[in-house]
Design an enzyme around this catalytic site. Structure first.
Site, PDB file in Angstrom:
ATOM      1  N   TYR A   1      -3.191 -15.154 -20.781  1.00 45.34           N
ATOM      2  CA  TYR A   1      -2.479 -13.905 -21.043  1.00 45.34           C
ATOM      3  C   TYR A   1      -3.144 -13.120 -22.162  1.00 45.34           C
ATOM      4  O   TYR A   1      -4.019 -13.630 -22.874  1.00 45.34           O
ATOM      5  CB  TYR A   1      -1.004 -14.186 -21.388  1.00 45.34           C
ATOM      6  CG  TYR A   1      -0.804 -14.739 -22.784  1.00 45.34           C
ATOM      7  CD1 TYR A   1      -1.140 -16.054 -23.088  1.00 45.34           C
ATOM      8  CD2 TYR A   1      -0.300 -13.938 -23.807  1.00 45.34           C
ATOM      9  CE1 TYR A   1      -0.965 -16.545 -24.366  1.00 45.34           C
ATOM     10  CE2 TYR A   1      -0.122 -14.432 -25.097  1.00 45.34           C
ATOM     11  CZ  TYR A   1      -0.460 -15.734 -25.369  1.00 45.34           C
ATOM     12  OH  TYR A   1      -0.307 -16.219 -26.630  1.00 45.34           O
TER      13      TYR A   1
ATOM     14  N   ARG B   1       2.786 -28.520  -5.601  1.00 43.88           N
ATOM     15  CA  ARG B   1       2.434 -29.046  -6.916  1.00 43.88           C
ATOM     16  C   ARG B   1       1.477 -30.246  -6.858  1.00 43.88           C
ATOM     17  O   ARG B   1       1.863 -31.348  -6.484  1.00 43.88           O
ATOM     18  CB  ARG B   1       3.716 -29.455  -7.645  1.00 43.88           C
ATOM     19  CG  ARG B   1       3.493 -29.918  -9.073  1.00 43.88           C
ATOM     20  CD  ARG B   1       4.801 -30.346  -9.722  1.00 43.88           C
ATOM     21  NE  ARG B   1       4.591 -30.773 -11.096  1.00 43.88           N
ATOM     22  CZ  ARG B   1       4.152 -31.980 -11.438  1.00 43.88           C
ATOM     23  NH1 ARG B   1       3.854 -32.852 -10.510  1.00 43.88           N
ATOM     24  NH2 ARG B   1       4.006 -32.303 -12.710  1.00 43.88           N
TER      25      ARG B   1
ATOM     26  N   LYS C   1      -6.785 -18.484 -24.359  1.00 44.05           N
ATOM     27  CA  LYS C   1      -5.448 -17.908 -24.579  1.00 44.05           C
ATOM     28  C   LYS C   1      -4.585 -18.276 -23.373  1.00 44.05           C
ATOM     29  O   LYS C   1      -4.309 -17.440 -22.500  1.00 44.05           O
ATOM     30  CB  LYS C   1      -5.545 -16.391 -24.782  1.00 44.05           C
ATOM     31  CG  LYS C   1      -4.328 -15.808 -25.518  1.00 44.05           C
ATOM     32  CD  LYS C   1      -4.591 -14.389 -25.994  1.00 44.05           C
ATOM     33  CE  LYS C   1      -3.342 -13.715 -26.515  1.00 44.05           C
ATOM     34  NZ  LYS C   1      -2.863 -14.215 -27.809  1.00 44.05           N
TER      35      LYS C   1
ATOM     36  N   GLU D   1      -5.144 -21.922 -37.708  1.00 46.83           N
ATOM     37  CA  GLU D   1      -4.606 -20.564 -37.577  1.00 46.83           C
ATOM     38  C   GLU D   1      -3.093 -20.591 -37.669  1.00 46.83           C
ATOM     39  O   GLU D   1      -2.487 -21.649 -37.829  1.00 46.83           O
ATOM     40  CB  GLU D   1      -5.058 -19.951 -36.243  1.00 46.83           C
ATOM     41  CG  GLU D   1      -4.681 -20.773 -35.030  1.00 46.83           C
ATOM     42  CD  GLU D   1      -5.291 -20.250 -33.714  1.00 46.83           C
ATOM     43  OE1 GLU D   1      -5.953 -19.216 -33.713  1.00 46.83           O
ATOM     44  OE2 GLU D   1      -5.056 -20.915 -32.681  1.00 46.83           O
TER      45      GLU D   1
ATOM     46  N   LEU E   1      -8.111 -19.364 -31.714  1.00 45.32           N
ATOM     47  CA  LEU E   1      -8.276 -18.251 -30.796  1.00 45.32           C
ATOM     48  C   LEU E   1      -9.198 -17.220 -31.444  1.00 45.32           C
ATOM     49  O   LEU E   1      -9.035 -16.907 -32.624  1.00 45.32           O
ATOM     50  CB  LEU E   1      -6.916 -17.621 -30.525  1.00 45.32           C
ATOM     51  CG  LEU E   1      -6.942 -16.569 -29.421  1.00 45.32           C
ATOM     52  CD1 LEU E   1      -6.957 -17.251 -28.069  1.00 45.32           C
ATOM     53  CD2 LEU E   1      -5.763 -15.642 -29.544  1.00 45.32           C
TER      54      LEU E   1
END
Lengths: 289, 289
Positions: free
Chosen positions: B36, B100, B149, B181, B205
């Site tokens: 995302y 799945r 991400k 972070e 990130l």
């Protein structure tokens, strides 16, 4: 039989799985903020149901999710609606639906509960158990709370994908040089007729078959040690096998393209599988086929 | 204005967000198998759009997801449909919908692409930036691929929840004693007028604001070091600030209930924020309010 529609229970309502409509703001969809269980069904009966439900309760609690009630009845209802003899039930609980904010402090949502089941046209792991499987070893990249059976499964997905691409069916993961678990299984190593398996910690899932097997082995006075297992221990093992709801106990006969022990399903892996299959027959009745 | 309906683009179709219907077999829902971006919109204009799109491309590639085309136009369309002046756009791509199975080896699915936007009635971080925020420090429990991400965000959710419950707005995370972070921000530490920030690695990130700021600081010959930062370095910092799309640059004035430096927003945090706000004005025009 193979193509029948899967029936789900979605927040208490029975409906075809394909009609379940999840909100894009479900925290399961944006954060993986939820937990799950996979139950193996034999003769229409869920094996080790208590152990699964107790682990689910612990997963919920570790994530500050509220406890749920009535799940036993819901699972049996899903088994009935899907007419499952041999098969599985998948059960997932997410924190609920809300505008996207990471923190769940003071967020009292209604959890979204999905349960569905699937009939297996044949025993999914019998053949692999007969022949044994190939595995590879990989560094364990997953997070520090693998004791929670959460929906954050990317690490597992990436590892099993890598294994498949190298012609293997499981990846044994190592953290700081010590064995943790497979991507959807626990691991046992046999050395000098002793069963070794990593101790329960925040780095492995407390597998229902793992725990069941440790108990049964101890009852018959087999030597079982829950202790850290180095990569070297694994590489010099007499036997390796994995346990999981779907695979019961299945021997690993090749690791990183090198033969494990005799290169065949060993007597201890066979014993482990026999003990689990015996337990299944005790709980669920004699298995056909 | 505040209660208007959020409009989404779901696999190319414009519709109210509340009408988007996600399948329970979407791999985003069961594995967190997706990536995302969150874009901050100023004056209707997405800031650092290129940097976000290039990072998205990298996230997709790292997860063996196919590249996407036409996203710039889609984002602008979502901004238009939601009449966003000041606000954000959320963009999520999951691997797609399938029965799945963990492995995505040989699984060529149609990704599910969700884009929606939200108008902010007021600048969401201006007040916090003026006053500075409180933070706590926590061990980093997340997985070994935080450079992606991804939607596996439970570790971040748990850490920010713990921070909130202790009256703080961010948690600074430490892996093996070194700063990584925040839970949705990068971290800078100021010591003797030098800006320190953890180097890019698989543990953090590559933040768009982080990278932008490092570049702008170097252009004006500020001292910037991308190097490991110990807990001790953090505890003896003159200033600490975090950067993110939503928080731009915001000073941390208290860590673990102890005052950081002067206990007020320091000159270097202010400089960092000014540089980012200047960049925003250059790209998006003068900000009102």
């Amino acid at each position: 039989m193979e193509n029948r529609k899967i029936i789900a229970m979605w927040n208490g309502h029975i409906m075809p799985l394909e009609q379940v409509s999840v909100s894009p703001l479900d925290r399961g969809y944006v954060f993986g903020d939820g937990v799950y269980e996979v139950l193996r069904i034999y003769n229409g009966c869920p094996f080790l149901l208590d152990a699964h439900m107790s682990r689910l309760e612990q997963s919920l609690e570790k994530m500050s999710l509220p406890p749920l009630s009535g799940l036993y009845a819901d699972i049996l209802s899903v088994i009935g609606h899907n007419e499952i003899e041999e098969g599985m039930v998948y059960l997932q609980v997410t924190r609920g639906t809300a505008p996207r904010v990471h923190s769940y402090s003071n967020l009292a949502l209604k959890p979204n509960v999905l349960i569905y089941g699937k009939h297996f046209p044949e025993h999914p792991s019998a053949q692999d158990a007969k022949s044994g499987i190939k595995a590879i070893s990989l560094p364990d990249l997953r997070w520090g709370r693998c004791d929670i059976k959460s929906l954050n499964l990317l690490g597992n997905c990436m590892a099993i994908t890598l294994a498949n691409e190298r012609g293997a069916l499981e990846a044994l993961q190592f953290r700081d040089g010590f064995l943790t678990e497979g991507t959807s299984s626990n691991v046992f190593v046999v050395k000098n007729e002793a069963f070794l398996t990593p101790p329960l910690s925040n780095h492995i899932l407390p597998g229902t078959r793992r725990n069941y097997l440790v108990e049964k082995l101890r009852l018959r006075n087999s030597m079982v040690r829950e202790a850290p297992i180095s990569q070297q221990d694994v590489n010099s093992a007499d036997e390796i096998f994995i346990t999981s709801s779907i695979r019961e106990a299945t021997a690993v006969i090749s690791l990183d393209a090198k033969q494990v022990g005799s290169g065949r399903v060993g007597p201890m892996a066979k014993l482990a599988r026999d003990l689990i299959m015996k337990g299944i027959e005790e709980q669920c009745g004699v298995l056909i086929g």
